[in-house]
Design a protein around this motif. Structure first.
Motif, mmCIF file in Angstrom:
data_model
loop_
_atom_site.group_PDB
_atom_site.id
_atom_site.type_symbol
_atom_site.label_atom_id
_atom_site.label_comp_id
_atom_site.label_asym_id
_atom_site.label_seq_id
_atom_site.Cartn_x
_atom_site.Cartn_y
_atom_site.Cartn_z
ATOM 1 N N GLU A 1 -102.669 41.231 -40.740
ATOM 2 C CA GLU A 1 -103.563 41.319 -39.584
ATOM 3 C C GLU A 1 -103.290 42.560 -38.743
ATOM 4 O OE1 GLU A 1 -104.537 38.637 -35.593
ATOM 5 O OE2 GLU A 1 -102.747 38.223 -36.811
ATOM 6 N N PHE A 2 -102.027 42.896 -38.563
ATOM 7 C CA PHE A 2 -101.655 44.001 -37.679
ATOM 8 C C PHE A 2 -102.072 45.358 -38.230
ATOM 9 C CE2 PHE A 2 -97.977 40.889 -37.125
ATOM 10 C CZ PHE A 2 -98.701 40.112 -36.233
ATOM 11 N N ARG A 3 -102.309 45.434 -39.538
ATOM 12 C CA ARG A 3 -102.684 46.698 -40.156
ATOM 13 C C ARG A 3 -104.158 47.027 -39.939
ATOM 14 N NH1 ARG A 3 -99.534 44.356 -44.584
ATOM 15 N NH2 ARG A 3 -97.368 44.946 -44.244
ATOM 16 N N LYS A 4 -104.890 46.133 -39.298
ATOM 17 C CA LYS A 4 -106.292 46.406 -38.980
ATOM 18 C C LYS A 4 -106.429 47.308 -37.753
ATOM 19 C CE LYS A 4 -107.718 42.177 -38.492
ATOM 20 N NZ LYS A 4 -108.681 41.072 -38.236
ATOM 21 N N CYS A 5 -105.336 47.572 -37.060
ATOM 22 C CA CYS A 5 -105.383 48.374 -35.828
ATOM 23 C C CYS A 5 -106.021 49.739 -36.089
ATOM 24 C CB CYS A 5 -103.968 48.557 -35.276
ATOM 25 S SG CYS A 5 -103.891 49.606 -33.809
ATOM 26 N N THR B 1 -99.791 37.807 -20.945
ATOM 27 C CA THR B 1 -101.048 37.423 -20.296
ATOM 28 C C THR B 1 -102.236 37.461 -21.255
ATOM 29 O OG1 THR B 1 -101.397 39.718 -19.595
ATOM 30 C CG2 THR B 1 -100.285 38.244 -18.036
ATOM 31 N N LYS B 2 -102.047 38.027 -22.435
ATOM 32 C CA LYS B 2 -103.060 38.087 -23.494
ATOM 33 C C LYS B 2 -104.224 39.030 -23.181
ATOM 34 C CE LYS B 2 -102.065 33.507 -25.357
ATOM 35 N NZ LYS B 2 -102.631 32.274 -25.968
ATOM 36 N N CYS B 3 -104.098 39.868 -22.171
ATOM 37 C CA CYS B 3 -105.182 40.805 -21.874
ATOM 38 C C CYS B 3 -105.362 41.807 -23.014
ATOM 39 C CB CYS B 3 -104.923 41.522 -20.554
ATOM 40 S SG CYS B 3 -103.305 42.304 -20.410
ATOM 41 N N CYS B 4 -104.285 42.120 -23.726
ATOM 42 C CA CYS B 4 -104.378 43.053 -24.851
ATOM 43 C C CYS B 4 -105.201 42.444 -25.976
ATOM 44 C CB CYS B 4 -102.985 43.445 -25.345
ATOM 45 S SG CYS B 4 -101.900 42.041 -25.727
ATOM 46 N N THR B 5 -104.976 41.166 -26.249
ATOM 47 C CA THR B 5 -105.723 40.476 -27.295
ATOM 48 C C THR B 5 -107.205 40.410 -26.959
ATOM 49 O OG1 THR B 5 -103.786 39.134 -27.896
ATOM 50 C CG2 THR B 5 -105.950 38.292 -28.546
ATOM 51 N N GLU B 6 -107.514 40.189 -25.692
ATOM 52 C CA GLU B 6 -108.901 40.009 -25.264
ATOM 53 C C GLU B 6 -109.762 41.250 -25.492
ATOM 54 O OE1 GLU B 6 -108.670 38.764 -21.239
ATOM 55 O OE2 GLU B 6 -107.857 36.779 -21.713
ATOM 56 N N VAL B 7 -109.170 42.436 -25.425
ATOM 57 C CA VAL B 7 -109.965 43.662 -25.560
ATOM 58 C C VAL B 7 -109.898 44.276 -26.952
ATOM 59 C CG1 VAL B 7 -109.716 44.191 -23.113
ATOM 60 C CG2 VAL B 7 -108.106 45.185 -24.750
ATOM 61 N N PRO C 1 -110.890 45.339 -30.351
ATOM 62 C CA PRO C 1 -112.169 45.305 -31.080
ATOM 63 C C PRO C 1 -112.034 44.778 -32.501
ATOM 64 C CG PRO C 1 -111.360 47.546 -30.952
ATOM 65 C CD PRO C 1 -110.449 46.725 -30.089
ATOM 66 N N GLU C 2 -110.813 44.742 -33.028
ATOM 67 C CA GLU C 2 -110.590 44.229 -34.376
ATOM 68 C C GLU C 2 -110.224 42.752 -34.382
ATOM 69 O OE1 GLU C 2 -110.764 45.728 -37.602
ATOM 70 O OE2 GLU C 2 -112.018 47.037 -36.388
ATOM 71 N N GLY C 3 -110.138 42.155 -33.197
ATOM 72 C CA GLY C 3 -109.825 40.728 -33.117
ATOM 73 C C GLY C 3 -108.412 40.377 -33.528
ATOM 74 N N ILE C 4 -107.495 41.322 -33.399
ATOM 75 C CA ILE C 4 -106.090 41.057 -33.745
ATOM 76 C C ILE C 4 -105.468 40.171 -32.662
ATOM 77 C CG2 ILE C 4 -103.845 42.078 -34.255
ATOM 78 C CD1 ILE C 4 -105.338 44.691 -34.931
ATOM 79 N N HIS C 5 -104.776 39.127 -33.077
ATOM 80 C CA HIS C 5 -104.111 38.233 -32.130
ATOM 81 C C HIS C 5 -102.737 38.835 -31.777
ATOM 82 C CE1 HIS C 5 -107.175 35.671 -33.981
ATOM 83 N NE2 HIS C 5 -107.168 35.016 -32.837
ATOM 84 N N ILE C 6 -102.782 39.891 -30.993
ATOM 85 C CA ILE C 6 -101.573 40.656 -30.685
ATOM 86 C C ILE C 6 -100.520 39.779 -30.015
ATOM 87 C CG2 ILE C 6 -100.653 42.656 -29.452
ATOM 88 C CD1 ILE C 6 -103.524 43.813 -29.504
ATOM 89 N N THR C 7 -100.923 39.020 -29.018
ATOM 90 C CA THR C 7 -99.970 38.223 -28.252
ATOM 91 C C THR C 7 -99.445 37.047 -29.062
ATOM 92 O OG1 THR C 7 -101.265 38.770 -26.277
ATOM 93 C CG2 THR C 7 -99.575 37.084 -26.045
ATOM 94 N N ASP C 8 -100.351 36.238 -29.603
ATOM 95 C CA ASP C 8 -99.939 35.005 -30.276
ATOM 96 C C ASP C 8 -99.200 35.237 -31.582
ATOM 97 O OD1 ASP C 8 -100.983 33.417 -28.289
ATOM 98 O OD2 ASP C 8 -102.925 33.176 -29.259
ATOM 99 N N ASN C 9 -99.610 36.251 -32.336
ATOM 100 C CA ASN C 9 -99.048 36.429 -33.678
ATOM 101 C C ASN C 9 -97.979 37.511 -33.779
ATOM 102 O OD1 ASN C 9 -100.800 34.439 -34.412
ATOM 103 N ND2 ASN C 9 -102.235 35.768 -35.490
ATOM 104 N N ALA C 10 -97.865 38.375 -32.767
ATOM 105 C CA ALA C 10 -96.855 39.445 -32.818
ATOM 106 C C ALA C 10 -95.863 39.356 -31.672
ATOM 107 C CB ALA C 10 -97.541 40.815 -32.824
ATOM 108 N N LEU C 11 -96.363 39.395 -30.436
ATOM 109 C CA LEU C 11 -95.465 39.505 -29.286
ATOM 110 C C LEU C 11 -94.695 38.222 -28.995
ATOM 111 C CD1 LEU C 11 -97.651 41.675 -26.874
ATOM 112 C CD2 LEU C 11 -96.211 42.357 -28.799
ATOM 113 N N ILE C 12 -95.386 37.082 -28.980
ATOM 114 C CA ILE C 12 -94.685 35.821 -28.704
ATOM 115 C C ILE C 12 -93.661 35.495 -29.784
ATOM 116 C CG2 ILE C 12 -94.985 33.313 -28.491
ATOM 117 C CD1 ILE C 12 -97.552 33.823 -26.951
ATOM 118 N N PRO C 13 -94.005 35.575 -31.089
ATOM 119 C CA PRO C 13 -92.983 35.323 -32.107
ATOM 120 C C PRO C 13 -91.798 36.281 -32.005
ATOM 121 C CG PRO C 13 -95.159 35.208 -33.087
ATOM 122 C CD PRO C 13 -95.348 35.738 -31.696
ATOM 123 N N MET C 14 -92.074 37.548 -31.642
ATOM 124 C CA MET C 14 -90.989 38.507 -31.491
ATOM 125 C C MET C 14 -90.086 38.102 -30.328
ATOM 126 S SD MET C 14 -89.912 41.271 -32.992
ATOM 127 C CE MET C 14 -88.800 42.640 -32.736
#
Length: 254
Positions: free
Chosen positions: A141-145, A206-212, A214-227
């Motif tokens: 998922e993260f490679r869609k950036c 705060t998930k503001c990064c995920t909200e904007v 355009p590729e729909g990457i779940h940055i907060t839930d799938n990368a930052l929180i697990p990290m």
């Protein structure tokens, strides 16, 4: 929807001064914000500076703020606005303005250079890399950036606190660190680097990064929180702490 005249307010200026200017521009069915900006250049403001390339939502070049929300101009359809709505287009607020809608995003490339690339373990040749499919899918998922930096722009840690830029990599590059940490063959200590070098602790999810994104990457839930969870387990979980101590001790004797 046929053709109509839309009211636009576009920020014009440079790194020293600037202001919003009002324009009335023709809009046709099926167009996006970038189409209108191009028509504005062609008919009224030939010196308007704007960065763009693919016009297909894949290069990340045309990032801006539309009615205060970070978006790609090429992916924001005019049909999402009413015909009598005034549409405001401004440059990304977090980065220094070069001119008009073009900002200096070099901060992001500096942060990218601070993250060491994939580091395989010693004795493993490139042709010998092996991964389970579940590990491939975990970080795919993260490679869609597309490097649009909208997540960097909207993150209030740097958006509202310029002083944090030195010690905070931002969501896009913390996601990169998390991706590398998930790789079963990466030999570097990404968790320690995330906390001590890239400012993971500044993120308050705060998930503001995920909200904007355009590729729909779940940055907060799938990368930052697990990290964050892995870093906390390593530092504060007594069982993990004891295991690390024993592993290091046994390793030092061999």
């Amino acid at each position: 929807m046929g053709s109509y005249q839309a009211s636009f307010r576009v920020w014009r200026g440079d790194d020293e001064s600037g202001a919003l200017q009002d324009y009335t521009v023709e809009v046709n069915e099926g167009e996006v914000i970038l189409d209108i900006i191009h028509r504005l250049q062609a008919t009224q403001a030939p010196d308007l500076a704007v960065r763009w390339n693919c016009k297909a939502g894949k290069c990340g070049s045309c990032s801006a703020e539309i009615n205060g929300r970070p978006r790609l101009m090429c992916m924001t359809r005019m049909s999402t606005f009413t015909e009598d709505e005034v549409i405001t287009v401004t440059p990304m607020r977090t980065f220094p303005v070069i001119r008009d809608l073009v900002t200096d995003v070099s901060f992001n490339y500096e942060k990218a250079r601070e993250i060491p690339s994939f580091a395989p373990p010693e004795g493993v040749a490139p042709g010998e890399y092996r991964m389970q499919q579940v590990d491939v899918e975990r970080s795919q998922e993260f490679r869609k950036c597309i490097e649009c930096f909208l997540c960097q722009n909207t993150c209030h840690v740097v958006r509202d606190h310029e002083e944090n830029k030195k010690s905070f990599a931002g969501p896009r590059f913390l996601m990169r660190v998390a991706e590398l940490d998930m790789h079963p063959l990466d030999a570097k200590d990404r968790q320690k680097a995330a906390q001590e070098e890239h400012g993971l602790g500044f993120c308050n999810i705060t998930k503001c990064c995920t909200e904007v994104c355009p590729e729909g990457i779940h940055i907060t839930d799938n990368a930052l929180i697990p990290m964050k969870e892995r870093v906390v387990d390593r530092k504060y979980d007594p069982v993990v702490w004891l295991g690390n101590k024993l592993f290091k001790r046994s390793g030092s004797k061999s």
